[in-house]
Design a protein around this motif. Structure first.
Motif, PDB file in Angstrom:
ATOM      1  N   PRO A  70       0.822  -1.212   0.000  1.00 43.83           N
ATOM      2  CA  PRO A  70       0.000   0.000   0.000  1.00 43.83           C
ATOM      3  C   PRO A  70       0.855   1.260   0.000  1.00 43.83           C
ATOM      4  O   PRO A  70       2.081   1.202   0.085  1.00 43.83           O
ATOM      5  N   GLU A  71       0.228   2.407  -0.105  1.00 42.94           N
ATOM      6  CA  GLU A  71       0.939   3.677  -0.028  1.00 42.94           C
ATOM      7  C   GLU A  71       1.618   3.792   1.346  1.00 42.94           C
ATOM      8  O   GLU A  71       1.104   3.270   2.346  1.00 42.94           O
ATOM      9  N   PRO A  72       2.766   4.475   1.407  1.00 42.88           N
ATOM     10  CA  PRO A  72       3.507   4.533   2.673  1.00 42.88           C
ATOM     11  C   PRO A  72       2.696   5.031   3.866  1.00 42.88           C
ATOM     12  O   PRO A  72       2.867   4.528   4.979  1.00 42.88           O
ATOM     13  N   ASP A  73       1.816   5.998   3.653  1.00 43.44           N
ATOM     14  CA  ASP A  73       1.060   6.508   4.798  1.00 43.44           C
ATOM     15  C   ASP A  73      -0.002   5.519   5.287  1.00 43.44           C
ATOM     16  O   ASP A  73      -0.546   5.688   6.388  1.00 43.44           O
ATOM     17  N   GLN A  74      -0.259   4.473   4.490  1.00 38.87           N
ATOM     18  CA  GLN A  74      -1.221   3.452   4.889  1.00 38.87           C
ATOM     19  C   GLN A  74      -0.541   2.130   5.243  1.00 38.87           C
ATOM     20  O   GLN A  74      -1.206   1.181   5.645  1.00 38.87           O
ATOM     21  N   ASP A  75       0.758   2.073   5.096  1.00 42.49           N
ATOM     22  CA  ASP A  75       1.510   0.832   5.259  1.00 42.49           C
ATOM     23  C   ASP A  75       2.126   0.752   6.652  1.00 42.49           C
ATOM     24  O   ASP A  75       3.000   1.553   6.994  1.00 42.49           O
ATOM     25  N   PRO A  76       1.726  -0.218   7.483  1.00 39.36           N
ATOM     26  CA  PRO A  76       2.304  -0.365   8.822  1.00 39.36           C
ATOM     27  C   PRO A  76       3.791  -0.721   8.808  1.00 39.36           C
ATOM     28  O   PRO A  76       4.448  -0.664   9.850  1.00 39.36           O
TER      29      PRO A  76
END
Length: 279
Positions: free
Chosen positions: A196-202
Protein backbone atom coordinates in the motif's frame (compact mmCIF):
# COMPACT_ATOMS: atom_id res chain seq x y z
CA UNK A 1 50.98 5.02 1.50
CA UNK A 2 50.38 6.75 4.84
CA UNK A 3 49.68 10.19 3.32
CA UNK A 4 47.01 12.63 4.46
CA UNK A 5 44.86 15.10 2.56
CA UNK A 6 42.87 17.68 4.51
CA UNK A 7 39.99 19.24 2.63
CA UNK A 8 36.79 21.05 3.45
CA UNK A 9 34.75 19.05 5.98
CA UNK A 10 37.00 15.96 6.01
CA UNK A 11 40.50 14.54 6.30
CA UNK A 12 41.49 11.51 4.23
CA UNK A 13 44.31 9.23 5.33
CA UNK A 14 45.61 6.93 2.60
CA UNK A 15 46.75 3.56 3.92
CA UNK A 16 48.07 0.49 2.12
CA UNK A 17 44.70 -1.30 2.00
CA UNK A 18 42.14 1.42 2.73
CA UNK A 19 41.24 5.09 2.97
CA UNK A 20 40.34 6.33 6.44
CA UNK A 21 37.95 9.27 6.26
CA UNK A 22 37.47 11.48 9.30
CA UNK A 23 34.65 13.98 8.94
CA UNK A 24 34.90 17.30 10.73
CA UNK A 25 32.32 18.75 13.08
CA UNK A 26 31.07 22.27 12.60
CA UNK A 27 28.11 24.33 11.56
CA UNK A 28 29.16 24.25 7.89
CA UNK A 29 29.84 20.52 7.74
CA UNK A 30 26.93 18.52 6.27
CA UNK A 31 25.02 16.85 9.08
CA UNK A 32 25.34 13.47 7.40
CA UNK A 33 29.14 13.73 7.61
CA UNK A 34 28.92 14.61 11.29
CA UNK A 35 26.63 11.64 11.91
CA UNK A 36 29.03 9.27 10.15
CA UNK A 37 32.02 10.59 12.11
CA UNK A 38 34.65 8.26 10.67
CA UNK A 39 34.62 5.64 7.93
CA UNK A 40 37.23 3.20 6.70
CA UNK A 41 36.88 2.41 3.01
CA UNK A 42 38.77 -0.74 1.94
CA UNK A 43 40.41 -0.46 -1.47
CA UNK A 44 38.57 -3.64 -2.43
CA UNK A 45 35.32 -1.64 -2.16
CA UNK A 46 36.43 0.90 -4.76
CA UNK A 47 35.94 0.89 -8.52
CA UNK A 48 37.64 4.13 -9.48
CA UNK A 49 39.16 7.39 -8.25
CA UNK A 50 38.68 10.71 -10.03
CA UNK A 51 40.05 14.23 -9.69
CA UNK A 52 38.23 17.14 -11.32
CA UNK A 53 37.91 20.92 -11.02
CA UNK A 54 35.31 22.07 -8.51
CA UNK A 55 33.52 25.34 -7.97
CA UNK A 56 35.15 28.62 -7.00
CA UNK A 57 38.79 27.60 -7.16
CA UNK A 58 38.48 24.11 -5.73
CA UNK A 59 39.29 20.54 -6.71
CA UNK A 60 37.14 17.48 -6.08
CA UNK A 61 38.77 14.15 -5.32
CA UNK A 62 36.16 11.41 -5.47
CA UNK A 63 36.15 7.72 -4.78
CA UNK A 64 33.71 5.62 -6.79
CA UNK A 65 32.48 2.65 -4.73
CA UNK A 66 31.63 -0.65 -6.35
CA UNK A 67 27.94 -1.46 -6.58
CA UNK A 68 26.84 -3.37 -3.50
CA UNK A 69 29.98 -2.60 -1.49
CA UNK A 70 28.53 0.07 0.83
CA UNK A 71 25.12 -0.29 2.52
CA UNK A 72 24.88 3.48 2.98
CA UNK A 73 25.20 4.17 -0.74
CA UNK A 74 22.94 1.26 -1.64
CA UNK A 75 20.23 2.60 0.66
CA UNK A 76 20.70 6.12 -0.73
CA UNK A 77 20.22 4.77 -4.28
CA UNK A 78 21.62 7.91 -5.94
CA UNK A 79 19.43 10.34 -3.98
CA UNK A 80 22.16 12.17 -2.07
CA UNK A 81 22.89 15.74 -3.06
CA UNK A 82 26.40 16.41 -4.32
CA UNK A 83 27.44 18.27 -1.20
CA UNK A 84 26.40 15.32 1.00
CA UNK A 85 28.30 12.66 -0.94
CA UNK A 86 30.60 11.04 1.67
CA UNK A 87 32.99 9.92 -1.09
CA UNK A 88 33.86 13.46 -2.20
CA UNK A 89 36.77 15.49 -0.81
CA UNK A 90 36.77 19.17 -1.79
CA UNK A 91 40.22 20.78 -1.76
CA UNK A 92 41.71 24.20 -2.50
CA UNK A 93 42.94 24.35 -6.11
CA UNK A 94 46.53 25.06 -4.98
CA UNK A 95 46.76 21.47 -3.70
CA UNK A 96 46.37 20.04 -7.20
CA UNK A 97 49.86 18.53 -7.34
CA UNK A 98 49.49 16.74 -4.03
CA UNK A 99 45.94 15.61 -4.84
CA UNK A 100 46.92 14.34 -8.29
CA UNK A 101 49.78 12.33 -6.81
CA UNK A 102 47.52 10.71 -4.21
CA UNK A 103 44.86 9.98 -6.83
CA UNK A 104 47.39 8.34 -9.16
CA UNK A 105 48.88 6.19 -6.43
CA UNK A 106 45.45 5.16 -5.18
CA UNK A 107 44.17 4.33 -8.66
CA UNK A 108 47.20 2.10 -9.22
CA UNK A 109 46.25 0.02 -6.18
CA UNK A 110 42.66 -0.66 -7.26
CA UNK A 111 42.45 -4.19 -8.60
CA UNK A 112 38.76 -5.03 -8.06
CA UNK A 113 35.82 -4.10 -10.26
CA UNK A 114 32.17 -4.91 -10.81
CA UNK A 115 29.42 -5.50 -8.22
CA UNK A 116 30.50 -6.77 -4.80
CA UNK A 117 28.86 -9.94 -3.48
CA UNK A 118 28.86 -8.59 0.08
CA UNK A 119 29.19 -5.31 1.93
CA UNK A 120 32.82 -4.28 2.30
CA UNK A 121 32.24 -0.96 4.10
CA UNK A 122 30.92 -1.10 7.67
CA UNK A 123 27.38 0.11 8.24
CA UNK A 124 26.42 2.56 11.01
CA UNK A 125 26.02 0.67 14.27
CA UNK A 126 22.84 0.14 16.25
CA UNK A 127 21.06 1.26 18.35
CA UNK A 128 19.64 3.92 16.05
CA UNK A 129 16.43 5.91 16.05
CA UNK A 130 14.72 8.86 14.40
CA UNK A 131 11.41 10.64 14.53
CA UNK A 132 9.21 10.46 11.44
CA UNK A 133 6.06 12.48 10.79
CA UNK A 134 3.76 9.63 11.76
CA UNK A 135 5.84 7.80 14.35
CA UNK A 136 9.16 6.95 15.93
CA UNK A 137 11.48 4.32 14.42
CA UNK A 138 14.07 2.43 16.48
CA UNK A 139 16.53 -0.31 15.56
CA UNK A 140 18.40 -2.35 18.17
CA UNK A 141 20.40 -4.51 15.77
CA UNK A 142 17.94 -7.42 15.62
CA UNK A 143 14.54 -5.82 15.11
CA UNK A 144 12.89 -2.59 13.95
CA UNK A 145 10.07 -0.98 15.93
CA UNK A 146 7.57 1.62 14.74
CA UNK A 147 5.63 3.46 17.43
CA UNK A 148 2.87 5.59 15.93
CA UNK A 149 2.25 9.25 16.71
CA UNK A 150 -1.34 10.17 17.55
CA UNK A 151 -0.95 13.46 15.67
CA UNK A 152 0.43 12.06 12.39
CA UNK A 153 -0.36 8.39 11.89
CA UNK A 154 -3.15 7.32 9.57
CA UNK A 155 -6.21 5.40 10.75
CA UNK A 156 -4.85 2.30 9.05
CA UNK A 157 -1.69 2.44 11.13
CA UNK A 158 -3.56 3.10 14.34
CA UNK A 159 -5.74 0.07 13.69
CA UNK A 160 -2.68 -2.07 13.00
CA UNK A 161 -1.01 -0.88 16.20
CA UNK A 162 2.67 -0.34 16.94
CA UNK A 163 4.88 -2.64 14.88
CA UNK A 164 7.96 -4.77 15.49
CA UNK A 165 9.85 -6.45 12.64
CA UNK A 166 12.60 -8.99 13.21
CA UNK A 167 15.54 -8.68 10.81
CA UNK A 168 15.11 -12.39 10.05
CA UNK A 169 11.70 -11.64 8.52
CA UNK A 170 12.87 -8.83 6.25
CA UNK A 171 14.14 -8.94 2.68
CA UNK A 172 15.21 -5.31 2.29
CA UNK A 173 14.69 -1.62 2.98
CA UNK A 174 13.41 1.18 0.75
CA UNK A 175 14.45 4.77 1.53
CA UNK A 176 13.13 7.87 -0.21
CA UNK A 177 14.91 11.06 0.75
CA UNK A 178 13.08 13.56 2.97
CA UNK A 179 14.59 16.26 0.74
CA UNK A 180 12.21 15.19 -2.02
CA UNK A 181 8.41 15.07 -1.98
CA UNK A 182 6.78 12.17 -0.15
CA UNK A 183 9.90 10.76 1.47
CA UNK A 184 9.61 7.59 3.52
CA UNK A 185 11.35 4.52 4.90
CA UNK A 186 9.72 1.18 4.18
CA UNK A 187 10.66 -2.28 5.39
CA UNK A 188 10.33 -5.03 2.82
CA UNK A 189 9.01 -8.20 4.41
CA UNK A 190 9.86 -11.59 2.95
CA UNK A 191 6.98 -12.88 0.82
CA UNK A 192 4.96 -9.65 1.16
CA UNK A 193 1.99 -9.25 -1.20
CA UNK A 194 0.73 -5.95 -2.66
CA UNK A 195 2.32 -2.87 -1.06
CA UNK A 196 0.00 0.00 0.00
CA UNK A 197 0.94 3.68 -0.03
CA UNK A 198 3.51 4.53 2.67
CA UNK A 199 1.06 6.51 4.80
CA UNK A 200 -1.22 3.45 4.89
CA UNK A 201 1.51 0.83 5.26
CA UNK A 202 2.30 -0.36 8.82
CA UNK A 203 5.75 -1.40 7.51
CA UNK A 204 6.64 2.19 6.60
CA UNK A 205 7.11 5.57 8.24
CA UNK A 206 6.69 8.78 6.27
CA UNK A 207 8.84 11.89 6.45
CA UNK A 208 7.89 15.55 6.32
CA UNK A 209 9.29 18.97 6.99
CA UNK A 210 11.78 18.47 9.82
CA UNK A 211 11.02 14.76 10.17
CA UNK A 212 13.26 11.86 9.16
CA UNK A 213 16.24 14.04 8.15
CA UNK A 214 18.88 12.47 5.92
CA UNK A 215 21.55 12.32 8.63
CA UNK A 216 19.22 10.26 10.84
CA UNK A 217 17.04 8.19 8.52
CA UNK A 218 19.70 7.18 5.95
CA UNK A 219 22.20 5.68 8.44
CA UNK A 220 19.20 3.94 10.01
CA UNK A 221 18.21 2.44 6.64
CA UNK A 222 21.80 1.40 5.93
CA UNK A 223 22.17 -0.34 9.29
CA UNK A 224 18.96 -2.32 8.79
CA UNK A 225 19.95 -3.19 5.22
CA UNK A 226 23.35 -4.47 6.38
CA UNK A 227 21.73 -6.58 9.10
CA UNK A 228 19.35 -8.11 6.54
CA UNK A 229 22.17 -8.81 4.08
CA UNK A 230 24.31 -10.38 6.83
CA UNK A 231 21.71 -13.12 7.26
CA UNK A 232 21.90 -14.18 3.62
CA UNK A 233 24.01 -17.25 2.80
CA UNK A 234 27.39 -16.45 1.26
CA UNK A 235 27.92 -18.14 -2.14
CA UNK A 236 30.56 -20.85 -2.13
CA UNK A 237 33.81 -19.68 -3.74
CA UNK A 238 34.12 -22.97 -5.60
CA UNK A 239 30.95 -22.13 -7.55
CA UNK A 240 32.31 -18.83 -8.89
CA UNK A 241 35.37 -19.58 -11.01
CA UNK A 242 36.83 -16.73 -13.03
CA UNK A 243 37.97 -16.68 -16.63
CA UNK A 244 41.69 -17.71 -16.70
CA UNK A 245 42.39 -14.91 -19.18
CA UNK A 246 40.97 -12.37 -16.71
CA UNK A 247 43.12 -13.80 -13.91
CA UNK A 248 46.22 -13.62 -16.12
CA UNK A 249 45.50 -9.99 -17.00
CA UNK A 250 45.07 -9.06 -13.33
CA UNK A 251 48.35 -10.76 -12.41
CA UNK A 252 50.11 -8.92 -15.25
CA UNK A 253 48.73 -5.60 -14.00
CA UNK A 254 49.75 -6.49 -10.45
CA UNK A 255 53.27 -7.23 -11.68
CA UNK A 256 53.48 -3.80 -13.29
CA UNK A 257 52.50 -2.17 -9.98
CA UNK A 258 55.12 -4.28 -8.23
CA UNK A 259 57.86 -3.26 -10.65
CA UNK A 260 56.86 0.38 -10.28
CA UNK A 261 57.30 0.12 -6.52
CA UNK A 262 53.62 0.78 -5.78
CA UNK A 263 53.08 -2.71 -4.34
CA UNK A 264 55.41 -4.36 -1.85
CA UNK A 265 56.84 -7.88 -2.26
CA UNK A 266 54.47 -9.18 0.41
CA UNK A 267 51.43 -7.51 -1.15
CA UNK A 268 52.36 -8.83 -4.59
CA UNK A 269 52.82 -12.41 -3.38
CA UNK A 270 49.64 -12.36 -1.31
CA UNK A 271 47.41 -10.92 -4.02
CA UNK A 272 48.88 -13.20 -6.69
CA UNK A 273 48.09 -16.22 -4.52
CA UNK A 274 44.50 -15.00 -4.06
CA UNK A 275 44.03 -14.59 -7.79
CA UNK A 276 45.49 -18.02 -8.60
CA UNK A 277 43.16 -19.58 -6.03
CA UNK A 278 40.19 -18.34 -8.06
CA UNK A 279 41.11 -20.51 -11.06
Amino acid sequence: MGDVLAGFHAVWEFESDSVLIRYERGIRTPKLFQALGERRIPLSALEEVTLAPGRRGTLVLRLVPRAGADPLMEAADGQLKEGSDPYRLVLPAERETQAASRAEELAARLTESGPADRYLVAAPTAPLQFKAYDGKATFDGTSVQFRWSWTGASTAKWKAGDQSYAVADLSGVEWRSPEALEGFLRLRASGAAAVPEPDQDPAAVVFGLGYGPVHESLPFAAAVLAAVRARRPVPAVSQCRRDPADIAERIRHLGELHQAGLVTDEEFAGKKAELLAEL
